[in-house]
Design a protein around this motif. Structure first.
Motif, PDB file in Angstrom:
ATOM      1  N   ILE A  12       0.826  -1.205   0.000  1.00 22.85           N
ATOM      2  CA  ILE A  12       0.000   0.000   0.000  1.00 22.85           C
ATOM      3  C   ILE A  12       0.863   1.260   0.000  1.00 22.85           C
ATOM      4  O   ILE A  12       0.648   2.179  -0.798  1.00 22.85           O
ATOM      5  N   MET A  56       2.509   2.059  -3.284  1.00 26.19           N
ATOM      6  CA  MET A  56       1.755   2.700  -4.362  1.00 26.19           C
ATOM      7  C   MET A  56       2.153   4.184  -4.488  1.00 26.19           C
ATOM      8  O   MET A  56       1.988   4.781  -5.552  1.00 26.19           O
ATOM      9  N   ALA A 109      -2.279  -2.406  -5.139  1.00 29.23           N
ATOM     10  CA  ALA A 109      -3.442  -2.299  -4.246  1.00 29.23           C
ATOM     11  C   ALA A 109      -4.098  -3.668  -4.089  1.00 29.23           C
ATOM     12  O   ALA A 109      -4.483  -4.062  -2.981  1.00 29.23           O
ATOM     13  N   GLY A 160      -2.125  -5.739  -1.737  1.00 30.39           N
ATOM     14  CA  GLY A 160      -2.425  -5.342  -0.360  1.00 30.39           C
ATOM     15  C   GLY A 160      -3.710  -6.015   0.124  1.00 30.39           C
ATOM     16  O   GLY A 160      -3.771  -6.550   1.224  1.00 30.39           O
TER      17      GLY A 160
END
Ligand code: FE2
Ligand code: FE2
Lengths: 250, 321
Positions: free
Chosen positions: B60, B63, B90, B93
């Motif tokens: 996360i 990103m 994402a 994650g």
């Protein structure tokens, strides 16, 4: 192919491109991980639509411009996107309402473009029609959730409606370019999409416990190259690397 | 009577635990997969939660540095590739938070730890992405190092983690190839593009080498992790594999690895000593972007609170109707 036909294509292509550029701003910053993914999906789809149409516009123009030349080397007055999509992301309510107003137009437009006399455009549009239907489910779902959610979300939706509604109607105003494109069977007349759009938007707003605002003076000019103050800044950022290295390949 | 009644199950439970522990160790030794309903030692559960959460947080936070270039990608093709990549992270994650949830924690608890600054994530993401070439360098080196770490995790003793890793590794290797391809174009491009690629390698090389964690002589979790088959190789073993694989790729790009001690001994590329004081400093919070990364995550979380609340409120209204 006449200039007005290329022009008509750019109006759709640029709207998709500018919207994609706006949506990438949420990636990594959305209210939930699932929305990071969903908004990236929408951005990828509209970016793909833009690329297909820009490439086709470049071919029809026959002046040697590819998708990147058109995206990165034109200035704001040469962009033909709707004013709606260049409006800033704002909060999640603004982004979702902007998306919903756009999607409700896109689901009317793409099926019509799918029967374009240009087979390349028809192909792009056939795929885009399915994507737009999915995007609309997503954005309409959020308009409903936020409109009929908490007091705060309702208040934020009202604020976004007030800010964005004046930009909602530009997509349905015809001019000579549109009339020529429609005559050539290339694209539908913008005004022909209004009834469907209005019915859908009114239904979703009502379901969301939001008012349907009266028709204002629709802000206009984007499709003719006269934009709001937002676009030059957006383009400056989007184009900065490409323009800093003239002639480089990426 | 009463105390006996309480004592008895406790005694039985203690015997039970040691029998179960033996059974657990035997299963792990036999390469059996441990699944969520199975009994497992508390320490195994804690180790996995810590590691999977750290991994999820890294996806996360990871990103952000690449997301930094989404708006400025120099071609529409590259913009699409980068957007799809950041979106994949994402997704990683999400799978990993789900894998952690099978161990009895919630995603919300784990996210709260990240935002409070009490959970770790990969320190590499505390470095800035300063030019477009960094997008390539991150794909090539950071995803490359991540793969080195993660391919063995596909055989991890804990089933849900192992299965998440299979899916993730497939995408990471795609990211690595795309990053390398991006840098290939730059390295073979104009002199300015080549210089941009070299500068990116100069800045990302050592942080990437340090991604495998402290040297084995200083690592605290290796032993148990290896015994329980969460890890399969030590930090130093993975680091050497990474260097051996990556140096020839840098040569192919005609880029110079910023290590004067780098030399091939006929079997391995021997490399200089990383600056472990820098590593510790960045882990402790004094890297160039630690604060920025956490602020970005906190802002997204706080700004999104009203949206999440509205979604819950709306769903509740629909149930009532
Ligand atoms: Fe990942
Ligand atoms: Fe990755």
């Amino acid at each position: 192919m006449g200039d007005h036909e290329v022009e008509a294509l750019l109006r759709v292509a640029d709207s998709c491109l500018v919207l994609a550029q706006r949506l990438t701003g949420w990636c990594g910053h959305a209210p939930a991980l699932e929305e990071d993914i969903a908004l990236a999906n929408v951005a990828l789809d509209v970016l793909g639509q833009a690329r297909g149409l820009l490439t086709r516009a470049g071919e029809l123009e026959a002046a040697g411009r590819d998708e990147d030349a058109l995206a990165y080397l034109r200035d704001a007055p040469d962009f033909r996107n709707l004013l709606l999509v260049e409006q800033p992301n704002g909060d999640f309510a603004h982004t979702m309402l902007r998306q919903f107003l756009f999607d409700a137009w896109a689901v009317e437009l793409w099926p019509e473009l799918a029967s374009s006399t240009d087979p390349v455009i028809a192909g792009i549009a056939g795929k885009a029609a399915k994507e737009a239907a999915y995007h609309l489910r997503h954005s309409a779902g959020w308009v409903e959730r936020l409109g009929d959610g908490t007091d705060e979300s309702h208040r934020r939706m009202l604020a976004s409606l007030e800010d964005l509604w004046p930009y909602a109607g530009e997509a349905f105003l015809d001019d000579d370019v549109d009339r020529a494109a429609a005559e050539a069977g290339l694209a539908p007349l913008p005004s022909s999409l209004l009834a469907g759009w209005r019915a859908r938007v009114e239904a979703v707003l009502t379901e969301s416990t939001l008012p349907v605002p009266p028709d204002p003076w629709w802000q206009r000019g984007g499709r003719q190259g006269r934009h709001t103050e937002q676009l030059t800044r957006l383009l400056a950022e989007m184009q900065v690397v490409h323009r800093a290295y003239p002639g480089a390949r990426w | 009577m009463c105390t006996q009644g309480l004592d008895q199950p406790r005694t039985l439970a203690a015997e039970d635990v040691s029998a179960r522990a033996e059974h657990f160790e035997a299963r792990v030794a036999a390469e059996d997969k441990i699944e969520p309903p199975d009994w497992m030692p508390d320490a195994y559960r804690a180790l996995l939660i810590r590691q999977i959460a750290q991994h999820a947080h890294s996806e996360i936070v990871g990103m952000l540095p690449e997301g930094n270039w989404l708006s400025r990608a120099p071609s529409l093709r590259r913009k699409g590739i980068l957007l799809a990549k950041v979106q994949d992270e994402a997704g990683h994650g999400l799978y990993l938070y789900s894998a952690a949830e099978t161990l009895g924690v919630t995603r919300d608890e784990l996210v709260d730890q990240l935002l409070a600054g009490t959970a770790k994530y990969s320190s590499i993401f505390n470095y800035p992405t300063l030019t477009w070439a960094d997008v390539g360098a991150v794909g090539w080196l950071v995803d490359g190092a991540a793969i080195m770490n993660q391919v063995p995790l596909c055989r991890c003793s804990y089933g849900p983690y192992a299965r998440a890793m299979v899916r993730i590794c497939r995408e990471e290797s795609f990211h690595q190839r795309q990053g390398f391809e991006l840098l290939t174009v730059l390295a073979q491009g104009t002199p300015a593009q080549h210089a941009m690629a070299q500068d990116a390698l100069d800045r990302w090389w050592w942080p990437a080498v340090m991604m495998f964690g402290p040297p084995d002589s200083e690592s605290t979790h290796n032993d148990r992790s290896l015994r329980w088959k969460v890890k399969r190789f030590t930090n130093d073993e993975l680091r050497q594999k990474f260097v051996d694989l990556t140096v020839p790729q840098a040569q192919f790009l005609a880029l110079t690895v910023p290590d004067p001690d780098l030399a091939y001994d006929g079997e391995h590329w021997r490399f200089g000593k990383p600056d472990w004081s820098e590593f510790k400093r960045v882990v402790k919070g004094d890297g160039p972007c630690n604060r920025e990364r956490l602020v970005a995550r906190r802002t997204a979380h706080e700004d999104g609170a009203w949206v999440r609340e509205a979604a819950v409120a709306h769903a509740a209204k629909r149930v009532l109707v």
